[in-house]
Design an enzyme around this catalytic site. Structure first.
Site, PDB file in Angstrom:
ATOM      1  N   TYR A 131     -11.117  -4.209   2.918  1.00 26.19           N
ATOM      2  CA  TYR A 131     -10.236  -3.766   4.004  1.00 26.19           C
ATOM      3  C   TYR A 131     -11.124  -3.524   5.215  1.00 26.19           C
ATOM      4  O   TYR A 131     -11.881  -2.576   5.235  1.00 26.19           O
ATOM      5  CB  TYR A 131      -9.534  -2.479   3.560  1.00 26.19           C
ATOM      6  CG  TYR A 131      -8.448  -1.946   4.478  1.00 26.19           C
ATOM      7  CD1 TYR A 131      -8.628  -1.842   5.847  1.00 26.19           C
ATOM      8  CD2 TYR A 131      -7.234  -1.509   3.958  1.00 26.19           C
ATOM      9  CE1 TYR A 131      -7.640  -1.326   6.669  1.00 26.19           C
ATOM     10  CE2 TYR A 131      -6.235  -0.985   4.773  1.00 26.19           C
ATOM     11  CZ  TYR A 131      -6.450  -0.906   6.121  1.00 26.19           C
ATOM     12  OH  TYR A 131      -5.470  -0.392   6.922  1.00 26.19           O
TER      13      TYR A 131
ATOM     14  N   ASP B 286      -6.516   9.628   9.678  1.00 26.89           N
ATOM     15  CA  ASP B 286      -5.235   9.118  10.144  1.00 26.89           C
ATOM     16  C   ASP B 286      -4.796   9.751  11.451  1.00 26.89           C
ATOM     17  O   ASP B 286      -5.104  10.903  11.736  1.00 26.89           O
ATOM     18  CB  ASP B 286      -4.153   9.369   9.086  1.00 26.89           C
ATOM     19  CG  ASP B 286      -4.276   8.416   7.918  1.00 26.89           C
ATOM     20  OD1 ASP B 286      -4.186   7.199   8.165  1.00 26.89           O
ATOM     21  OD2 ASP B 286      -4.502   8.876   6.791  1.00 26.89           O
TER      22      ASP B 286
ATOM     23  N   GLU C  44       0.861  -1.180   0.000  1.00 24.90           N
ATOM     24  CA  GLU C  44       0.000   0.000   0.000  1.00 24.90           C
ATOM     25  C   GLU C  44       0.895   1.226   0.000  1.00 24.90           C
ATOM     26  O   GLU C  44       1.681   1.436   0.924  1.00 24.90           O
ATOM     27  CB  GLU C  44      -0.888   0.022   1.252  1.00 24.90           C
ATOM     28  CG  GLU C  44      -2.100  -0.869   1.150  1.00 24.90           C
ATOM     29  CD  GLU C  44      -2.987  -0.765   2.390  1.00 24.90           C
ATOM     30  OE1 GLU C  44      -3.817  -1.654   2.568  1.00 24.90           O
ATOM     31  OE2 GLU C  44      -2.818   0.183   3.183  1.00 24.90           O
TER      32      GLU C  44
END
Lengths: 263, 410
Positions: free
Chosen positions: A175, A60, A49
């Site tokens: 994911y 994040d 990734e």
């Protein structure tokens, strides 16, 4: 068959779980970052990734945000991230590369132009955090039409009613975000993750990879044992941020890969 | 025209939260279910008379609405042209328009059973309003504020703490308003089950831009009947003017007039040191281009690679690199006109309002007033301008003193 599908077929045949590693492209600088990325397949990484730096990474934690800031300060751009993928493809034709990040840099470049360039550069899939199924017309559908996988995030808040919609235009793999939270935060617990993975697998035939909150080889094995594989990002990025040598970083990555592969 | 739905400017957003190409729901999957739940709850509340009865009661007895519509006679005389009215939203409890919206969102949060309220704030006005309403209802309140703003807006930080809120200085990124919004979104993603995010402006993912606009529209609705009361039945303003950071006070004033073609609409962005390629401004519409940030597509200050730039303005409340998506759409359709005013022009307007009208304005509405000063002299005396005096200037006196070279150390 896409590189991602081929990789999972290979792993299934070998009875192994996937190990996915995330690094921020251009962190701490282009040359070092490329050196690390080129070393990932040899360290046991099944899928790479490649983070696309963005000034405002809302999903994040501080580790990834700081990595993005370092990369941007070093002059990283979306064009250079594509260059990095091209450079990797010179030495590696089989390891899938998934670009992960936020929509604005792609939108700014122009979706059609970006997709053509990404395909030409040897990119296999995209993970774009701020594009839920409600915005599929933006990039997901054009990306699939261009032959790229669009990998979707499923989360603990994705309820059963919503799950089919989230799976509908997903390809490559799913994911699963192990926690409600940001990258690099709380530790993922396999006992909590296992039933969630089962719930998602009931709604799709795609492999389910689990990420967020996995920081050690033991945790990688633990989580991979209840899914089709595990992703580690922040823990690797943190080492890069500490200025460790490429050999040290790749050594750590190899230990994580061993953990996941032991599952 | 007002009844012709096909030509109306008031029907947006569509079911996908779009105003034309702007708006939308660009959020992570973790937040998406909650955004949908909020939309359903809001759609239910906005047609529920008991919701609006509670709002009206609090607006009247707690906020002090309606705010006056005031004919600024000396200013009008000084400018020598159009007749200038000020909508006095700086007289609201907490000193700005922000509380109009906060009340609506907190009542919604209570209906949804949320016990923890988070907010972002720049100058601190939205943070103070949120802390205020949370104190009133006994709710936990956490306010994210850029570390730099915590320093330069110390009085508002203390107010929030007095009101029982926890103020979190944000050091991630560059520690500004947009970073405070990033950190609020991170908190929300982490505490999604018990937390309500009270957004302070007409931006963010759908339904926020529409919901905040609806709550702020009380401003324009009041102007409609107040002007009729003072100028005669059916008299509408010829021009409405408001300052824009994210654009909530402006949407509140503009929205009820969108389908009255005789009403000219002007939004005033913060021009900082001037709108040019130095990018030392916050004029997203005049100096930016469309992009995606904080859940919506709108005009953004950004570089060639789609990286977001910091805005610059003397006014901390306008210091945001984006603008509400409905403004972006009104700009592109031409229904509203958007201009920019520099720091220097805003400072001049600030002083004129003090001297001529005895009103110390916040630096945000000083931008709107500066544009009034530009156009009023060119317009006939029967032309009516209504500008939104959306906040009072107490919070800004230190900044203004510094720029005027006045030593506040007594």
């Amino acid at each position: 068959m896409s590189r991602i599908d081929a990789k999972f077929a290979e792993l299934r045949a070998a009875g192994r779980k996937a190990f996915v590693a995330y690094v921020m492209a251009g962190d701490p600088d282009y040359a070092t970052s490329l050196e690390i990325v080129r070393g990932l397949p040899g360290a046991g990484v099944d899928i790479i990734e490649l983070g696309m730096p963005f000034t405002d990474p809302m999903a994040d934690g501080p580790t990834i945000q700081l990595a993005g800031q370092r990369a941007l300060a070093g002059g990283q751009t979306l064009a250079k991230t594509l260059d990095m993928a091209r450079a990797l493809r010179e030495t590696d034709q089989t390891t899938p590369i998934v670009m992960m990040g936020y929509y604005n840099p792609i939108y700014s470049r122009g979706v059609d132009r970006f997709l053509a360039e990404a395909q030409e550069a040897g990119i296999d899939g995209l993970i774009v955090v701020d594009l839920p199924p409600e915005e599929d017309a933006e990039l997901c559908l054009p990306a699939q039409a261009a032959g790229l996988n669009f990998i979707r995030l499923a989360t603990p808040t994705t309820d059963d009613r919503r799950l089919p919609r989230v799976m509908q235009n997903t390809s490559g793999f799913v994911y699963y975000v192990s926690i409600t939270g940001i990258t690099g935060a709380a530790a993922a617990q396999s006992a909590e993750v296992a039933p969630e993975v089962a719930r998602i697998k009931a709604a799709t035939d795609l492999p389910v990879i689990v990420g967020f909150g996995i920081t050690t080889p033991e945790a990688a094995r633990d989580i991979a044992s209840v899914a089709d594989g595990a992703v580690v990002g922040s823990a690797i990025v943190k080492m890069i941020g500490e200025g460790r040598s490429t050999a040290e970083v790749l050594g750590f990555v190899a230990s994580l890969a061993e953990g996941a592969h032991a599952a | 025209m007002a009844n012709d739905l096909f030509n109306s400017f008031m029907t947006g957003p569509d079911e996908n939260g779009r105003f034309g190409m702007f708006g939308g729901r660009f959020v992570s999957e973790t937040l998406m279910p909650l955004i949908l739940e909020l939309e359903a709850e809001y759609n239910h509340a906005k047609t529920d008379p008991t919701f609006w009865a509670e709002m009206d009661d609090l607006w009247k007895h707690y906020v002090g609405r309606p705010s006056p519509l005031y004919h600024a006679a000396r200013l009008t005389e000084h400018l020598g042209g159009a007749k200038v009215y000020m909508k006095r939203d700086e007289l609201n409890h907490t000193g700005a328009h922000k509380i109009n919206n906060v009340l609506g969102q907190i009542i919604l949060a209570r209906r949804m059973g949320k016990t923890r309220i988070i907010a972002e704030t720049g100058a601190g006005q939205h943070g103070v309003a949120t802390a205020t309403v949370c104190a009133k209802f006994g709710l936990e309140c956490i306010v994210y504020m850029g570390a730099h703003d915590v320093e330069r807006q110390a009085p508002n930080v203390f107010r929030m703490r007095l009101l029982g809120a926890k103020v979190v200085p944000v050091t991630s990124g560059r520690g500004t308003l947009k970073d405070a919004m990033n950190d609020a979104l991170r908190d929300w993603v982490t505490n999604v089950r018990d937390t309500f995010y009270c957004i302070g402006t007409v931006a963010g993912p759908h339904p926020y831009p529409a919901m905040v606009r609806d709550f702020q529209s009380i401003i324009g609705k009041e102007v409609r009947w107040q002007l009729a009361e003072q100028e005669g039945e059916g008299r509408l303003p010829d021009t409405v003017i408001a300052a824009i950071g994210g654009g909530s006070n402006a949407m509140g004033l503009f929205y009820p007039f969108l389908d009255d073609p005789s009403v000219g609409i002007i939004g005033v962005e913060a021009g900082g040191k001037g709108v040019d390629d130095r990018m030392e401004h916050c004029a997203s519409l005049t100096g930016g281009r469309p992009g995606v940030l904080h859940g919506n597509r709108t005009y953004l200050l950004q570089d060639d690679d789609g990286q977001i730039l910091e805005g610059f303005s003397i006014s901390a409340g306008l210091d945001y690199p984006g603008i509400g998506p409905e403004h972006a759409w009104l700009h592109d359709t031409g229904r509203a006109q958007y201009v920019s005013i520099t720091d220097a022009e805003a400072l001049e307007a600030f002083q004129l309002s003090c001297k001529l009208e005895g009103i110390i304005p916040a630096l945000e509405p000083s931008h709107a007033l500066a544009h009034v000063m530009k156009i009023a002299p060119t317009l006939p005396k029967d032309h009516i301008i209504v500008m939104n005096m959306c906040g009072r200037g107490d919070k800004d006196i230190f900044t203004v003193a510094k720029h005027l070279g006045f030593d506040m150390k007594v």
